[in-house]
Design a protein around this motif. Structure first.
Motif, mmCIF file in Angstrom:
data_model
loop_
_atom_site.group_PDB
_atom_site.id
_atom_site.type_symbol
_atom_site.label_atom_id
_atom_site.label_comp_id
_atom_site.label_asym_id
_atom_site.label_seq_id
_atom_site.Cartn_x
_atom_site.Cartn_y
_atom_site.Cartn_z
ATOM 1 N N PHE A 84 20.667 44.172 50.639
ATOM 2 C CA PHE A 84 20.222 45.156 49.655
ATOM 3 C C PHE A 84 21.280 45.353 48.566
ATOM 4 O O PHE A 84 21.456 46.439 48.027
ATOM 5 C CB PHE A 84 19.844 46.483 50.332
ATOM 6 N N THR A 85 22.004 44.257 48.248
ATOM 7 C CA THR A 85 22.991 44.307 47.175
ATOM 8 C C THR A 85 22.338 44.786 45.893
ATOM 9 O O THR A 85 22.899 45.606 45.158
ATOM 10 C CB THR A 85 23.632 42.929 46.974
ATOM 11 N N ASP A 86 21.153 44.282 45.611
ATOM 12 C CA ASP A 86 20.305 44.839 44.562
ATOM 13 C C ASP A 86 19.401 45.857 45.251
ATOM 14 O O ASP A 86 18.455 45.491 45.948
ATOM 15 C CB ASP A 86 19.476 43.739 43.895
ATOM 16 N N SER A 87 19.706 47.136 45.082
ATOM 17 C CA SER A 87 18.996 48.161 45.839
ATOM 18 C C SER A 87 17.527 48.264 45.469
ATOM 19 O O SER A 87 16.748 48.885 46.196
ATOM 20 C CB SER A 87 19.673 49.525 45.666
ATOM 21 N N SER A 88 17.132 47.637 44.374
ATOM 22 C CA SER A 88 15.716 47.635 43.980
ATOM 23 C C SER A 88 14.960 46.429 44.514
ATOM 24 O O SER A 88 13.731 46.390 44.463
ATOM 25 C CB SER A 88 15.589 47.671 42.454
ATOM 26 N N LYS A 89 15.714 45.423 45.049
ATOM 27 C CA LYS A 89 15.066 44.204 45.507
ATOM 28 C C LYS A 89 15.669 43.724 46.828
ATOM 29 O O LYS A 89 16.293 42.663 46.905
ATOM 30 C CB LYS A 89 15.180 43.101 44.452
#
Length: 509
Positions: A422-427
């Protein structure tokens, strides 16, 4: 992703919607969580109808789900070992770690493993001390065990006794584990509504224990409403027999008999009323904590461990039914909350429930100090549909410590173990998994993995029915974590894996 399997490829769909619809409606009509410990004092078991049994058999035959007890996994995940239950026959629960030892909770007590060789863990001790759910934590020579079922007394020989009886007992037990082969029971502290989970806050000469419990009732003398906070216990490291309750800080102040938490239904249909917390995760290096509290998610300051102060509070009255647990990322700018839709005893990982309910909620933590706010970004749920007779929902997991990335490993009951980024919390996206097929093709038997935690290069998963599994992930995204070594790990007392000194949030107001 290449899949390794015994007889068939694991597909990412489940074509049994028609047969499942009636059962799903029945399973989710009840409140998301009951007063008994999740998933209950014994695994759920119900007889399937002929049509439901036929649907499960068809799904197994077609490869939509694995066969009974069949193991499937992604190509980057190894299954190194399984240690079945032994003396303790109850439901396996949480895990804690210290040096070369793993401490595994069980509704009948706890078991200590020597994990110096992760491919062949050895049993060191098994302690019979019934009291669901026996959530477990360790610090120094002390082990703390939660009892969240009404007992006749605080001994390890106690029997079940109604909560309506004043002299019934629930709370925490403290053991001296300096001799791993012979743990000694040294103290007990009764707490209001028992102890569903416990979280340790080490503080110099003393160990503070945050006790989460819920579901008060006017008929229970020791569990009276409003129950809108947590119990705080102080345990002196050098004199654990002097452990005592030092406070009950109110986290949800408000008028009326239920305090100021989420009112639940009928105001918010399908949402649990907040009458306490289910679990708390603390980040001592930042004086910060996150609470999963039934109908609410909160963050609070623990600069004064006896008097925590709420900083922000959020609700999700559309997709969350029961706020179950919380995890910070390493940079302390995200929090993952889990939703235990159906109380852990229902099949919620399928097309009928969808991708947002019974999922993780990922929140960015923005701002500084006591002005920080939780901002919702996305949901994450395993992309592999499960059978209608497999209880499956988001459960306990931990960070895999990789600098610059946010990766978790997490249990999903019979949905297995999921590794996700979840490094990109939107993806958020899954990067690996391990799971078994259903426990039966004919009955609804509760089971699956309760906790899956990364510790010193390996993942230890405590399966409620099958025992302790040891996994290893081999992936360029997670390989840097193999260099991180800890002397102790209680996942709900989250360590600062990289010991960063450049973050000034610790001192900000």
């Amino acid at each position: 992703m290449t899949l390794l399997h015994t007889t068939r490829v694991r597909r990412r769909r489940l074509g049994v919607a028609a047969a499942a619809a009636g059962l799903m409606a029945a399973l989710l009509t009840a409140a998301p969580a009951a007063a008994t410990p999740d998933p209950g004092d014994a695994p759920v078991q119900k007889e399937a109808t002929n049509s439901q049994e036929a649907a499960v058999r068809s799904a197994i035959q077609s490869g939509d789900i694995p066969g009974v007890d069949e193991i499937v996994r992604s190509s980057n995940v190894e299954h190194l070992a399984n240690i079945p239950k032994d003396t303790l026959k109850g439901t396996n629960s949480d895990i804690a770690f210290q040096g070369k030892y793993a401490y595994a909770g069980n509704y009948d007590g706890f078991r200590i493993f020597d994990i110096s060789n992760p491919r062949s863990p050895k049993t060191v001790a098994q302690v019979l001390c019934p009291g669901s759910q026996n959530d477990i934590s360790v610090s120094g020579n002390l082990l703390v065990l939660s009892t969240d079922s009404s007992r006749s007394d605080n001994s390890c020989n106690s029997t079940s006794q109604s909560q309506t009886v004043k002299d019934s007992w629930e709370g925490i037990k403290v053991f001296d584990i300096s001799d791993k082969r012979n743990p000694k029971y040294v103290a007990a502290v009764e707490t209001a509504c028992g102890s569903h989970t416990n979280t340790l806050v080490p503080d110099g000469r003393n160990l503070y224990v945050y006790v989460s419990s819920y579901s008060p009732n006017a008929a229970f003398p020791d569990c009276q409403p409003p129950h809108d906070g947590i119990s705080v216990i102080k345990v002196p490291y050098k004199a654990p027999q002097q452990a005592k309750l030092v406070g009950f800080p109110v986290l949800f102040p408000g008028e009326g008999p239920d305090g100021g938490g989420n009112p639940g239904g009928p105001t918010n249909p399908g949402v649990s009323k907040t009458t306490g917390c289910h679990d708390i995760t603390v980040l001592p290096s930042k004086d910060l904590a996150a609470g999963a509290c039934m109908g609410d998610g909160i963050i609070f300051s623990i600069k004064n461990p006896e008097k925590p102060k709420v900083i922000d509070r959020v609700q999700d009255n559309v997709n969350f039914a029961f706020w179950h647990s919380a995890t910070f990322n390493q940079d302390t700018d995200k929090v993952v909350f889990t939703d235990e839709l159906g109380g852990g005893g229902s099949a919620t990982c399928n097309a009928e429930i969808g991708p947002n309910r019974g999922a993780n909620g990922i929140y960015d933590l923005v701002g500084k100090g006591d002005k920080r706010k939780l901002v919702f970004r996305s949901y994450y749920k395993i992309p592999r549909h499960q059978a209608i007779n497999e209880n499956c929902v988001a459960h306990n997991g931990s960070i895999i410590p990789v600098k610059g990335r946010d990766i978790m490993v997490q249990s999903w009951y019979q949905g297995g173990v999921s590794f996700w980024d979840f490094t990109d919390s939107s993806k958020p996206k899954e990067i690996g998994y391990f799971e078994r097929g259903p426990l039966s093709a004919t009955d609804f038997i509760g089971g699956g993995t309760w906790s899956a935690y990364y510790y010193n290069g390996y993942v230890y998963s405590n399966d409620m029915v099958k025992g302790l599994d040891v996994l290893k992930i081999n992936d360029r995204r997670t390989d840097p974590a193999k260099k991180i070594r800890l002397d102790e790990l209680n996942v709900q007392t989250q360590p600062d894996y990289f010991d960063d000194d450049d973050d000034d949030d610790h001192d900000d107001d």
